[in-house]
Enzyme design. Sequence first.
Site, PDB file in Angstrom:
ATOM      1  N   ARG A   1       0.857  -1.698  -0.011  1.00 39.94           N
ATOM      2  CA  ARG A   1      -0.051   0.194   0.150  1.00 39.94           C
ATOM      3  C   ARG A   1       0.871   1.021  -0.058  1.00 39.94           C
ATOM      4  NH1 ARG A   1       0.633   3.842   2.842  1.00 39.94           N
ATOM      5  NH2 ARG A   1       0.860   2.299   4.511  1.00 39.94           N
TER       6      ARG A   1
ATOM      7  N   PHE B   1       9.247  10.143  -3.272  1.00 42.69           N
ATOM      8  CA  PHE B   1       8.874  11.895  -3.643  1.00 42.69           C
ATOM      9  C   PHE B   1      10.022  11.948  -1.721  1.00 42.69           C
ATOM     10  CE2 PHE B   1       5.900  13.561   0.719  1.00 42.69           C
ATOM     11  CZ  PHE B   1       6.322  15.219  -0.808  1.00 42.69           C
TER      12      PHE B   1
ATOM     13  N   LEU C   1      10.772  14.780   0.286  1.00 48.09           N
ATOM     14  CA  LEU C   1      10.745  15.290   1.607  1.00 48.09           C
ATOM     15  C   LEU C   1      11.783  15.026   2.865  1.00 48.09           C
ATOM     16  CD1 LEU C   1       9.173  18.478   2.275  1.00 48.09           C
ATOM     17  CD2 LEU C   1       7.860  16.573   3.353  1.00 48.09           C
TER      18      LEU C   1
ATOM     19  N   ILE D   1      13.417   7.068   2.081  1.00 45.07           N
ATOM     20  CA  ILE D   1      12.397   7.279   0.584  1.00 45.07           C
ATOM     21  C   ILE D   1      11.608   5.757   0.433  1.00 45.07           C
ATOM     22  CG2 ILE D   1      12.326   8.121  -1.487  1.00 45.07           C
ATOM     23  CD1 ILE D   1      12.703  10.311   1.454  1.00 45.07           C
TER      24      ILE D   1
ATOM     25  N   CYS E   1       0.994  17.869  -0.236  1.00 45.08           N
ATOM     26  CA  CYS E   1       0.417  16.089  -0.608  1.00 45.08           C
ATOM     27  C   CYS E   1       0.804  15.218   0.405  1.00 45.08           C
ATOM     28  CB  CYS E   1       2.201  15.893  -1.588  1.00 45.08           C
ATOM     29  SG  CYS E   1       2.185  17.098  -2.519  1.00 45.08           S
TER      30      CYS E   1
ATOM     31  N   LEU F   1      -2.900 -15.476  19.022  1.00 41.98           N
ATOM     32  CA  LEU F   1      -2.451 -16.579  18.411  1.00 41.98           C
ATOM     33  C   LEU F   1      -1.322 -17.473  19.254  1.00 41.98           C
ATOM     34  CD1 LEU F   1      -4.030 -15.435  15.864  1.00 41.98           C
ATOM     35  CD2 LEU F   1      -1.960 -15.951  14.402  1.00 41.98           C
TER      36      LEU F   1
ATOM     37  N   GLU G   1       4.905   9.372   7.665  1.00 41.00           N
ATOM     38  CA  GLU G   1       3.743  10.895   7.282  1.00 41.00           C
ATOM     39  C   GLU G   1       3.025  11.791   8.416  1.00 41.00           C
ATOM     40  OE1 GLU G   1       3.165  10.779   4.078  1.00 41.00           O
ATOM     41  OE2 GLU G   1       3.805   9.541   2.768  1.00 41.00           O
ATOM     42  N   GLY G   2       3.900  11.746   9.612  1.00 38.87           N
ATOM     43  CA  GLY G   2       3.599  12.089  10.734  1.00 38.87           C
ATOM     44  C   GLY G   2       3.312  11.710  11.622  1.00 38.87           C
TER      45      GLY G   2
ATOM     46  N   HIS H   1       3.009   9.382  15.184  1.00 40.93           N
ATOM     47  CA  HIS H   1       1.768   9.768  16.236  1.00 40.93           C
ATOM     48  C   HIS H   1       1.375  11.559  17.094  1.00 40.93           C
ATOM     49  CE1 HIS H   1      -1.822   7.246  18.547  1.00 40.93           C
ATOM     50  NE2 HIS H   1      -1.098   7.732  19.307  1.00 40.93           N
TER      51      HIS H   1
END
Length: 386
Positions: free
Chosen positions: A91, A130, A132, A164, A240, A340, A365-366, A368
């Site tokens: 993903r 990307f 950054l 990255i 973005c 389990l 992406e930032g 917590h």
Amino acid sequence: MNTDFYNIADMLSEEQKLVMQTIRDFSDNEIKPIIEHYAQKAEFPLHLIKKFGELGVFGPTIPAEYGGGGLDYISYGLMCQEIERGDSGMRSTVSVQSSLVMWPIFEFGSEEQKQKYLSGLASGEMVGCFGLTEPDHGSNPAGMKTRISKTENGYLLNGAKMWISNAPFADIAVAWARDEEGKVRGLIVERGMAGFTTPEIHNKWSLRASATGELVFDHVFIPEKNILPNASGLKAPLQCLDKARYGIAWGVIGAAMDCYETAVKYAAERIQFDKPIGAFQLTQKKLAEMLTEITKAQLLAWRLGTLMNDGKATTTQISMAKRNNVAMALNVARECRQILGAMGISGEYPVMRHMMNLESVITYEGTHDIHLLILGAEITGIPAFK
């Protein structure tokens, strides 16, 4: 097995349901059977790139005239959810390509740039990354040290980016650097440009089937035509990140659902003290609480999707969903691992892999904590970042 406890499917259009089922089938048939093998070897399954392109998961919200799917944001969210049922790293590849490479080219690029790159990225013939985050600047992108300086017919780019996704095999990088006036600019760096290298990061315990690397820029000449003309200031890359965080908020639900479904099945089959462990109160408590939290996250993501479709979603709303849903998924994975028992750490089941992956997702992406501060600033009007 019913992980749609509040019948959210009833709120989906027929097209959205078809998208969800199509990607679920792909995840079941193409990702799940191979992903443990690639995770154990710490290799990225490169053959999936073209299949992702054929499936239409790259740039699904980009207009069809540029090779995208022209779909709505709930459809994109459902794609992320079903791909992350297979693996967070897969993903991540879709999120980067769609939200962090194709979207900024579409939003901030020239018509020439859109025509040159978008269709190839949509088909999977071209892969992007990307740039950054820097070695010394993760949560504080304003501290960016990467620089571009004007030279004849273009710019010279110097600096480095770290952590990255897709970097080791990316054909292009949408990178961010400060110009001589200190303004953040977006630019497209192409593989093969002199001075541009992408060393891979090894020895990861998380996202092992995802390729992660650095971007190193040593006096890389960037032609004027590779500068994103409509991206100026830090607001552009942060926009973005909003798109990517939205996909994450949906994607992690898929990881949680896969762990939960695995645990429910295991609890029905595993016999202890002459009965299945699913018959014990503490196991039922875990399962009931997990289904409740998954359902809450589904409703949060669905509502955020309707706001995205209406162009009304705010950065802070996206932050809330990203933070809540990733924490939920990580807690679910940990509880499932306990159900389990010793088998929870085995590659015969997906739970430990999901759990390790989500330890990265809760940071990227930032983090917590950063999302807590974003919400805190919204609530109080007082930024607490400094």
